[in-house]
Design a protein around this motif. Sequence first.
Motif, PDB file in Angstrom:
ATOM      1  N   GLU A 153      -3.986  -0.946  -8.225  1.00  0.00           N
ATOM      2  CA  GLU A 153      -3.104  -1.088  -9.386  1.00  0.00           C
ATOM      3  C   GLU A 153      -3.871  -0.907 -10.684  1.00  0.00           C
ATOM      4  N   SER A 154      -5.077  -1.464 -10.738  1.00  0.00           N
ATOM      5  CA  SER A 154      -5.919  -1.319 -11.930  1.00  0.00           C
ATOM      6  C   SER A 154      -6.275   0.145 -12.182  1.00  0.00           C
ATOM      7  N   ARG A 155      -6.618   0.868 -11.131  1.00  0.00           N
ATOM      8  CA  ARG A 155      -6.953   2.296 -11.264  1.00  0.00           C
ATOM      9  C   ARG A 155      -5.742   3.102 -11.714  1.00  0.00           C
ATOM     10  N   ILE A 156      -4.575   2.768 -11.202  1.00  0.00           N
ATOM     11  CA  ILE A 156      -3.350   3.465 -11.621  1.00  0.00           C
ATOM     12  C   ILE A 156      -3.135   3.252 -13.119  1.00  0.00           C
ATOM     13  N   ASN A 157      -3.271   2.002 -13.568  1.00  0.00           N
ATOM     14  CA  ASN A 157      -3.078   1.703 -14.988  1.00  0.00           C
ATOM     15  C   ASN A 157      -4.131   2.389 -15.857  1.00  0.00           C
ATOM     16  N   THR A 158      -5.375   2.393 -15.412  1.00  0.00           N
ATOM     17  CA  THR A 158      -6.434   3.066 -16.157  1.00  0.00           C
ATOM     18  C   THR A 158      -6.157   4.559 -16.248  1.00  0.00           C
ATOM     19  N   THR A 159      -5.752   5.150 -15.155  1.00  0.00           N
ATOM     20  CA  THR A 159      -5.456   6.578 -15.130  1.00  0.00           C
ATOM     21  C   THR A 159      -4.274   6.907 -16.040  1.00  0.00           C
TER      22      THR A 159
ATOM     23  N   HIS B  74       0.835  -1.207   0.000  1.00  0.00           N
ATOM     24  CA  HIS B  74       0.000   0.000   0.000  1.00  0.00           C
ATOM     25  C   HIS B  74       0.869   1.255   0.000  1.00  0.00           C
ATOM     26  N   PHE B  75       1.916   1.233   0.785  1.00  0.00           N
ATOM     27  CA  PHE B  75       2.805   2.394   0.849  1.00  0.00           C
ATOM     28  C   PHE B  75       3.574   2.576  -0.458  1.00  0.00           C
ATOM     29  N   VAL B  76       3.951   1.468  -1.077  1.00  0.00           N
ATOM     30  CA  VAL B  76       4.626   1.531  -2.376  1.00  0.00           C
ATOM     31  C   VAL B  76       3.676   2.120  -3.422  1.00  0.00           C
ATOM     32  N   LEU B  77       2.426   1.671  -3.407  1.00  0.00           N
ATOM     33  CA  LEU B  77       1.436   2.198  -4.350  1.00  0.00           C
ATOM     34  C   LEU B  77       1.148   3.678  -4.081  1.00  0.00           C
TER      35      LEU B  77
ATOM     36  N   GLU C 289      -8.628  11.849  -5.288  1.00  0.00           N
ATOM     37  CA  GLU C 289      -9.578  12.045  -4.192  1.00  0.00           C
ATOM     38  C   GLU C 289     -10.710  11.011  -4.242  1.00  0.00           C
ATOM     39  N   ARG C 290     -11.182  10.740  -5.452  1.00  0.00           N
ATOM     40  CA  ARG C 290     -12.309   9.816  -5.622  1.00  0.00           C
ATOM     41  C   ARG C 290     -11.925   8.391  -5.239  1.00  0.00           C
ATOM     42  N   ASN C 291     -10.668   8.039  -5.385  1.00  0.00           N
ATOM     43  CA  ASN C 291     -10.228   6.666  -5.142  1.00  0.00           C
ATOM     44  C   ASN C 291      -9.405   6.484  -3.874  1.00  0.00           C
ATOM     45  N   LYS C 292      -9.306   7.507  -3.051  1.00  0.00           N
ATOM     46  CA  LYS C 292      -8.425   7.419  -1.883  1.00  0.00           C
ATOM     47  C   LYS C 292      -8.902   6.422  -0.823  1.00  0.00           C
ATOM     48  N   HIS C 293     -10.156   6.028  -0.875  1.00  0.00           N
ATOM     49  CA  HIS C 293     -10.686   5.083   0.107  1.00  0.00           C
ATOM     50  C   HIS C 293     -10.362   3.622  -0.212  1.00  0.00           C
ATOM     51  N   LEU C 294      -9.838   3.349  -1.389  1.00  0.00           N
ATOM     52  CA  LEU C 294      -9.581   1.976  -1.821  1.00  0.00           C
ATOM     53  C   LEU C 294      -8.468   1.331  -0.999  1.00  0.00           C
ATOM     54  N   THR C 295      -8.637   0.053  -0.685  1.00  0.00           N
ATOM     55  CA  THR C 295      -7.618  -0.678   0.056  1.00  0.00           C
ATOM     56  C   THR C 295      -7.172  -1.944  -0.673  1.00  0.00           C
ATOM     57  N   ASP C 296      -7.964  -2.429  -1.612  1.00  0.00           N
ATOM     58  CA  ASP C 296      -7.617  -3.633  -2.372  1.00  0.00           C
ATOM     59  C   ASP C 296      -6.474  -3.318  -3.336  1.00  0.00           C
TER      60      ASP C 296
END
Length: 76
Positions: A59-65, A8-11, A47-54
């Motif tokens: 990783e999927s959101r990072i790639n999509t972004t 999580h910290f790496v992400l 901001e919209r995705n800051k609550h995610l923990t999975d």
Amino acid sequence: MCMLTLKHFVLQKEVLNLYRQVTRASRSIPDPAARSETVAWFRGEIERNKHLTDVGVIESRINTTLRELRQVLRVS
């Protein structure tokens, strides 16, 4: 409350580096309004995705972004 792992910290660091990339890359957008809109869009995504923990979802959101960012910067 979910315990955050090293991954999580790496992400989190990856997202911060991505934000820096967006800010730097936005300098190539000639229109100041479009430039600030692009940075604001990315910040909104964070901001919209800051609550995610999975980890997989993050990783999927990072790639999509990243894909969306490349598309936005190509159009500009």
